[in-house]
Motif scaffolding. Structure first.
Motif, mmCIF file in Angstrom:
data_model
loop_
_atom_site.group_PDB
_atom_site.id
_atom_site.type_symbol
_atom_site.label_atom_id
_atom_site.label_comp_id
_atom_site.label_asym_id
_atom_site.label_seq_id
_atom_site.Cartn_x
_atom_site.Cartn_y
_atom_site.Cartn_z
ATOM 1 N N ARG A 67 0.852 -1.182 0.000
ATOM 2 C CA ARG A 67 0.000 0.000 0.000
ATOM 3 C C ARG A 67 0.887 1.231 0.000
ATOM 4 N NH1 ARG A 67 -5.358 0.609 3.712
ATOM 5 N NH2 ARG A 67 -5.922 2.326 2.405
ATOM 6 N N PRO A 68 0.498 2.292 -0.685
ATOM 7 C CA PRO A 68 1.302 3.518 -0.630
ATOM 8 C C PRO A 68 1.373 4.053 0.804
ATOM 9 C CG PRO A 68 -0.356 3.651 -2.359
ATOM 10 C CD PRO A 68 -0.656 2.427 -1.566
ATOM 11 N N SER A 69 2.385 4.844 1.073
ATOM 12 C CA SER A 69 2.563 5.412 2.404
ATOM 13 C C SER A 69 2.679 6.926 2.310
ATOM 14 C CB SER A 69 3.823 4.848 3.057
ATOM 15 O OG SER A 69 4.080 5.496 4.280
ATOM 16 N N ALA A 70 1.916 7.627 3.132
ATOM 17 C CA ALA A 70 1.991 9.086 3.168
ATOM 18 C C ALA A 70 3.254 9.554 3.875
ATOM 19 C CB ALA A 70 0.760 9.653 3.873
ATOM 20 N N VAL A 71 3.943 8.639 4.581
ATOM 21 C CA VAL A 71 5.146 9.003 5.346
ATOM 22 C C VAL A 71 6.383 8.256 4.842
ATOM 23 C CG1 VAL A 71 3.865 9.672 7.408
ATOM 24 C CG2 VAL A 71 4.605 7.302 7.139
ATOM 25 N N ALA A 78 4.759 8.183 11.608
ATOM 26 C CA ALA A 78 3.497 7.563 11.210
ATOM 27 C C ALA A 78 2.373 8.591 11.162
ATOM 28 C CB ALA A 78 3.136 6.441 12.175
ATOM 29 N N GLY A 79 1.569 8.504 10.122
ATOM 30 C CA GLY A 79 0.424 9.387 9.990
ATOM 31 C C GLY A 79 -0.054 9.464 8.557
ATOM 32 N N GLY A 80 -1.250 9.931 8.388
ATOM 33 C CA GLY A 80 -1.824 10.095 7.056
ATOM 34 C C GLY A 80 -1.402 11.418 6.448
ATOM 35 N N SER A 81 -1.913 11.691 5.273
ATOM 36 C CA SER A 81 -1.547 12.929 4.587
ATOM 37 C C SER A 81 -2.387 14.107 5.062
ATOM 38 C CB SER A 81 -1.729 12.764 3.079
ATOM 39 O OG SER A 81 -3.111 12.681 2.761
ATOM 40 N N ASN A 82 -3.524 13.843 5.681
ATOM 41 C CA ASN A 82 -4.461 14.870 6.156
ATOM 42 C C ASN A 82 -5.050 15.693 5.019
ATOM 43 O OD1 ASN A 82 -4.191 14.107 8.831
ATOM 44 N ND2 ASN A 82 -2.471 15.498 9.171
ATOM 45 N N THR A 119 -4.246 4.181 -2.392
ATOM 46 C CA THR A 119 -4.436 5.135 -1.299
ATOM 47 C C THR A 119 -3.664 4.677 -0.071
ATOM 48 O OG1 THR A 119 -6.433 4.005 -0.536
ATOM 49 C CG2 THR A 119 -6.737 5.843 -2.073
ATOM 50 N N ALA A 120 -3.112 5.625 0.665
ATOM 51 C CA ALA A 120 -2.377 5.310 1.888
ATOM 52 C C ALA A 120 -3.359 5.089 3.034
ATOM 53 C CB ALA A 120 -1.422 6.452 2.231
#
Length: 186
Positions: A67-71, A78-82, A119-120
């Protein structure tokens, strides 16, 4: 007023000792009792150490993609792209991921691409993909590795993790685990 101030200071100091000191020592002590001493689910393969419960980047066409990673798979960040689903930068990033995926998987139609492969996750470190995301990558991997498609389909079935208690969550495939199993097929 003075009496309340000193009570507040005393309460703050007691809370600091309890929640910073005692709680931390308690959690570290319990971690020493579990397998891997609280280091997570560690897998050793070909002299390398991998964490089964943290997403990692696999971009080679010879492996199942993560899965793609926003970080950028950095567990310390660790965290999403917001970014919301209507954000132009987010939509552009999703479109780039779709285009890249279709370029590497020419037999897949755009409508077949599951959301989790472009999607992350909220943490940016999800180590799993859906069974559908694993299945649509089989033809690419079979062609590159010269492995029969039914063998790879069986590998996906074997690597599929069932929902917790048969009810909670969905079926999923751990990318580290299936890629290690893929290397062991040789």
């Amino acid at each position: 007023m003075k009496s309340n101030f000193f009570i507040a200071i005393k309460l703050t100091l007691v809370c600091m000792v309890l929640f910073v000191g005692v709680y931390t020592v308690l959690v570290l002590g319990v971690a020493q009792l579990v397998p891997n001493k609280g280091e997570g689910d560690v897998v050793h393969f070909n002299g390398k150490k991998y964490y089964r419960n943290i997403g990692q980047s696999f971009t080679s066409d010879a492996y199942f993609n993560s899965r793609p990673s926003a970080v950028q798979y950095n567990a310390a960040a660790a965290g999403g792209s917001n970014k919301g689903p209507s954000n132009p930068a987010y939509l552009q990033a999703i479109q780039q991921r779709i285009d890249t995926f279709l370029q590497h998987n020419p037999t897949v139609q755009r409508s077949q691409i599951p959301a989790d492969i472009v999607t992350a996750s909220g943490s940016g470190l999800d180590p799993h993909i859906s069974v559908q995301a694993a299945n649509i990558q089989i033809e690419r991997i079979a062609a590159i590795r010269k492995i029969a498609v039914p063998n790879l389909q069986q590998l996906v079935i074997t690597a599929t993790e069932k929902p917790l208690f048969g009810l909670l969550g969905t079926e999923k495939v751990n990318v580290i685990q299936i890629n290690i199993a893929l290397d062991q097929l040789k």
